[in-house]
Design a protein around this motif. Structure first.
Motif, short mmCIF file in Angstrom:
data_model
loop_
_atom_site.label_atom_id
_atom_site.label_comp_id
_atom_site.label_asym_id
_atom_site.label_seq_id
_atom_site.Cartn_x
_atom_site.Cartn_y
_atom_site.Cartn_z
N SER A 29 -36.53 -41.28 39.52
CA SER A 29 -36.91 -40.18 38.62
C SER A 29 -36.36 -40.43 37.21
CB SER A 29 -36.38 -38.85 39.16
OG SER A 29 -35.24 -38.45 38.43
N LEU A 30 -37.06 -39.90 36.24
CA LEU A 30 -36.59 -40.05 34.86
C LEU A 30 -35.86 -38.78 34.43
CD1 LEU A 30 -39.58 -41.99 33.29
CD2 LEU A 30 -37.27 -42.83 33.63
N ALA A 31 -34.76 -38.50 35.14
CA ALA A 31 -33.94 -37.34 34.81
C ALA A 31 -33.22 -37.62 33.48
CB ALA A 31 -32.93 -37.09 35.91
N VAL A 32 -32.77 -36.56 32.85
CA VAL A 32 -32.09 -36.74 31.55
C VAL A 32 -30.76 -35.98 31.58
CG1 VAL A 32 -32.22 -36.37 29.06
CG2 VAL A 32 -34.32 -36.80 30.36
N ARG A 33 -29.70 -36.64 31.14
CA ARG A 33 -28.45 -35.91 30.90
C ARG A 33 -27.83 -36.43 29.63
NH1 ARG A 33 -24.51 -38.79 34.75
NH2 ARG A 33 -25.76 -40.60 35.23
N VAL A 34 -26.93 -35.65 29.11
CA VAL A 34 -26.37 -35.96 27.79
C VAL A 34 -24.86 -36.07 27.91
CG1 VAL A 34 -26.33 -35.23 25.37
CG2 VAL A 34 -28.18 -34.43 26.86
N PHE A 35 -24.32 -37.14 27.35
CA PHE A 35 -22.86 -37.26 27.32
C PHE A 35 -22.38 -36.91 25.92
CE2 PHE A 35 -18.82 -39.64 27.15
CZ PHE A 35 -18.21 -39.02 28.23
N ASP A 36 -21.59 -35.84 25.85
CA ASP A 36 -21.08 -35.39 24.56
C ASP A 36 -19.76 -36.11 24.32
OD1 ASP A 36 -19.88 -34.10 22.44
OD2 ASP A 36 -20.70 -32.13 22.99
N LYS A 37 -19.75 -37.05 23.39
CA LYS A 37 -18.57 -37.88 23.19
C LYS A 37 -17.41 -37.11 22.54
CE LYS A 37 -21.06 -41.66 21.69
NZ LYS A 37 -21.13 -42.96 21.08
N SER A 38 -17.76 -36.00 21.89
CA SER A 38 -16.68 -35.25 21.24
C SER A 38 -15.86 -34.48 22.28
CB SER A 38 -17.24 -34.30 20.17
OG SER A 38 -18.08 -33.36 20.79
N THR A 39 -16.50 -34.08 23.38
CA THR A 39 -15.77 -33.32 24.40
C THR A 39 -15.55 -34.14 25.67
OG1 THR A 39 -17.84 -32.47 25.27
CG2 THR A 39 -16.73 -31.10 23.63
N ASN A 40 -16.17 -35.33 25.70
CA ASN A 40 -16.13 -36.17 26.91
C ASN A 40 -16.75 -35.47 28.12
OD1 ASN A 40 -15.28 -38.60 26.13
ND2 ASN A 40 -13.31 -38.54 27.21
N VAL B 214 -23.59 -32.90 29.77
CA VAL B 214 -24.39 -31.69 29.61
C VAL B 214 -25.74 -31.95 30.26
CG1 VAL B 214 -25.37 -30.05 27.93
CG2 VAL B 214 -23.28 -31.33 27.35
N PHE B 215 -26.19 -30.99 31.07
CA PHE B 215 -27.50 -31.13 31.72
C PHE B 215 -28.50 -30.25 30.98
CE2 PHE B 215 -24.36 -32.52 34.64
CZ PHE B 215 -24.92 -33.65 35.19
N PRO B 216 -29.36 -30.85 30.18
CA PRO B 216 -30.24 -30.05 29.33
C PRO B 216 -31.39 -29.40 30.09
CG PRO B 216 -30.78 -32.36 29.09
CD PRO B 216 -29.62 -32.30 30.05
N ILE B 217 -31.96 -28.37 29.49
CA ILE B 217 -33.23 -27.84 29.99
C ILE B 217 -34.29 -28.83 29.54
CG2 ILE B 217 -34.95 -26.00 29.65
CD1 ILE B 217 -32.68 -24.02 29.56
N VAL B 218 -35.12 -29.27 30.47
CA VAL B 218 -36.12 -30.29 30.15
C VAL B 218 -37.49 -29.62 30.07
CG1 VAL B 218 -37.15 -32.48 30.86
CG2 VAL B 218 -34.73 -32.02 31.35
N LEU B 219 -38.09 -29.63 28.89
CA LEU B 219 -39.40 -28.99 28.69
C LEU B 219 -40.51 -30.04 28.66
CD1 LEU B 219 -38.42 -26.45 25.88
CD2 LEU B 219 -38.55 -26.05 28.34
N GLY B 220 -41.74 -29.55 28.76
CA GLY B 220 -42.90 -30.46 28.68
C GLY B 220 -43.25 -31.05 30.03
N THR B 221 -44.41 -31.66 30.10
CA THR B 221 -44.82 -32.34 31.34
C THR B 221 -43.97 -33.60 31.45
OG1 THR B 221 -47.04 -31.53 30.94
CG2 THR B 221 -46.81 -33.27 32.58
N LYS B 222 -43.30 -33.75 32.58
CA LYS B 222 -42.37 -34.88 32.71
C LYS B 222 -43.11 -36.13 33.19
CE LYS B 222 -38.88 -31.53 34.01
NZ LYS B 222 -39.79 -30.41 33.75
N PRO B 223 -42.61 -37.30 32.78
CA PRO B 223 -43.23 -38.53 33.31
C PRO B 223 -42.95 -38.66 34.80
CG PRO B 223 -41.30 -39.01 31.93
CD PRO B 223 -41.53 -37.55 31.84
N LYS B 224 -43.86 -39.35 35.48
CA LYS B 224 -43.65 -39.59 36.91
C LYS B 224 -42.49 -40.55 37.09
CE LYS B 224 -48.51 -39.23 38.14
NZ LYS B 224 -49.37 -40.04 37.28
N ALA B 225 -41.99 -40.62 38.32
CA ALA B 225 -40.91 -41.56 38.64
C ALA B 225 -41.33 -42.97 38.23
CB ALA B 225 -40.62 -41.50 40.13
N SER B 226 -40.35 -43.79 37.96
CA SER B 226 -40.69 -45.07 37.37
C SER B 226 -39.83 -46.20 37.93
CB SER B 226 -40.46 -44.94 35.86
OG SER B 226 -40.63 -46.14 35.23
#
Ligand SMILES: Nc1nc2c(ncn2[C@@H]2O[C@H](COP(=O)(O)OP(=O)(O)O)[C@@H](O)[C@H]2O)c(=O)[nH]1
Ligand SMILES: Nc1ncnc2c1ncn2[C@@H]1O[C@H](COP(=O)(O)OP(=O)(O)O)[C@@H](O)[C@H]1O
Length: 391
Positions: free
Chosen positions: A48-59, A62-74
């Motif tokens: 799956s093309l999940a998305v997460r964000v690493f905030d380097k200032s806080t280490n 963050v798991f963002p809300i993902v909008l839009g039609t998502k790409p299929k697994a890849s």
């Protein structure tokens, strides 16, 4: 900034130093867009093309809300940072019509959604090769004949047009099917989806909520058809303001009396609704015919005559135009993309490289919706040596 090549898990051990743990099968790509933000795309355990964000200032992750039609697994992917707003994600083992996706991390739409939702947000927008024909927005007062004209168009050109099936909170009429004429919805559920950014536009019309979901338009585009939206004037204004480039057509009745006659003759509304629709028609006619919003105004007096005019302005007379399908290019699992100006130099395969250039020079649109205008060019030989990349 820069490119992050596709990598599979075996190659990832060196990335452990980046602070994330990668094991088992799957594929993850980490891209740094600056601002102390590292976006990790993919999943170590699945395709799956999940998305997460690493905030380097806080280490912290963050798991963002993902909008839009998502790409299929890849099966493998690569990611190229385009600017601080967007990352191009290239899916492996795909053809070019489903291979290029934009992960928007700071575009105007995403920034608005972040402010509205008070949390981290990202949005997907599929990259479309070439210049697809613009969707058609048709508006006009209730009973003017929008549905009749659209039905004729779809019947005569079934392979060319697809109807954007709106959501509505109004009750279905006898002849209406859920999922065909509308997605009939509960108000609460629809409001939740609107809040979740799933709608391109929405409006309260004649006491009910109506809206076009991003998916409704995507489903039509997915079939390679030109999308027709039957939406009210407020909706047309929202689409005008959105990233969806469309042709806007307003249908007028020959007279107010004739409009009332048609509405009554249709026999689908109770008297109270007829009165409400006629009251609203006055304001709709005023707004619809005022300059700036609609590209074309058609008077639906004689049906055949109006239909002929509609076909003329859509360029459908004489020949049935078919959009030439751009040649599809296969993107294998193993590939890399390097950004040079507004072009992405693609190198595919391990040994005998398939090469092409993805030109982003004239892209438009974006989430919510598609990113259009991508071009695929053949590689010109001198590039190889000059760039020292492809050879
Ligand atoms: N903004 C918006 N308006 C819509 C949508 N779907 C339908 N409408 C409009 O809502 C109005 C009422 O539609 P409907 O209840 O089907 O009645 P009709 O116009 O008499 O056929 C019409 O002006 C439609 O164009 C939508 O997704 N968004
Ligand atoms: N040009 C026309 N002349 C006479 N009747 C028409 C014409 N166009 C549509 N109608 C009829 O008017 C009624 C309303 O049309 P419809 O397509 O349902 O309107 P809308 O979708 O704009 O609400 C229908 O009964 C339809 O058959």
């Amino acid at each position: 900034m820069g490119e992050a090549p596709a990598f599979l898990v075996e190659d990832l051990k060196s990335n452990l130093s980046n602070g994330f743990h990668l094991k088992s099968k799957g594929c993850e790509t980490a891209v740094d867009i600056g601002c102390n933000r590292m976006y990790v795309i993919g999943d170590p355990k699945s395709e799956s093309l999940a998305v997460r964000v690493f905030d380097k200032s806080t280490n912290e992750w963050v798991f963002p809300i993902v909008l839009g039609t998502k790409p299929k697994a890849s099966r493998g992917h690569s990611a190229v940072v385009l600017d601080q707003d967007r990352v191009l994600v290239i899916r492996g083992d795909t053809s070019s019509d489903d291979g290029f996706w934009f992960l928007e991390v700071n575009t105007v739409f995403v920034t608005e959604q972040k402010a509205r939702l008070g949390t981290e947000v990202v949005a997907w927008s599929k990259g479309v090769i070439g210049e697809p024909e613009k969707p058609i927005v048709i508006s006009g007062p209730s009973g003017v004949g929008k549905g009749t004209l659209i039905a004729k168009l779809m019947e005569e050109f079934p392979s060319m047009f697809g109807f954007s099936v709106s959501h509505t909170t109004r009750a279905p009429r006898n002849n209406e099917q859920n999922g065909v004429h509308y997605h009939f919805s509960e108000r609460g559920a629809m409001e939740k989806d609107i809040d979740g950014g799933k709608f391109l536009e929405f409006a309260a019309v004649h006491g009910n909520l109506y809206g076009t979901s991003v998916e409704a338009v995507d489903v039509v585009a997915e079939k390679g058809k030109r999308c027709i939206l039957d939406i009210d004037v407020q909706g047309a204004r929202s689409v005008r303001a959105s990233s969806l480039e469309a042709i806007f057509i307003f249908i007028c009745p020959p007279s107010f009396e004739e409009l009332e006659k048609r509405l009554r003759a249709r026999g689908t509304e109770v008297e109270e609704q007829i009165q409400k629709r006629l009251r609203n028609a006055k304001a709709e006619l005023e707004q619809g015919t005022s300059p700036g919003l609609f590209d074309h105004i058609l008077v639906n007096d004689d049906l055949e005559n109006c239909y002929d005019k509609l076909k003329v302005l859509l360029g459908l007379t004489n020949t049935v135009k078919t959009t030439p399908k751009s040649e599809l290019v296969h993107v294998p699992v193993e590939h890399t993309g390097l950004k040079i100006g507004e072009k992405i130099m693609m190198k595919c395969g391990a040994v005998e490289q398939e090469r092409f250039v993805l030109d982003l020079g004239s892209i438009r649109g974006g989430a919510p919706g598609r990113t259009r205008g991508l071009r695929i060019d053949a590689v010109e030989e001198p590039c190889d040596s000059e760039l020292g990349f492809l050879g």
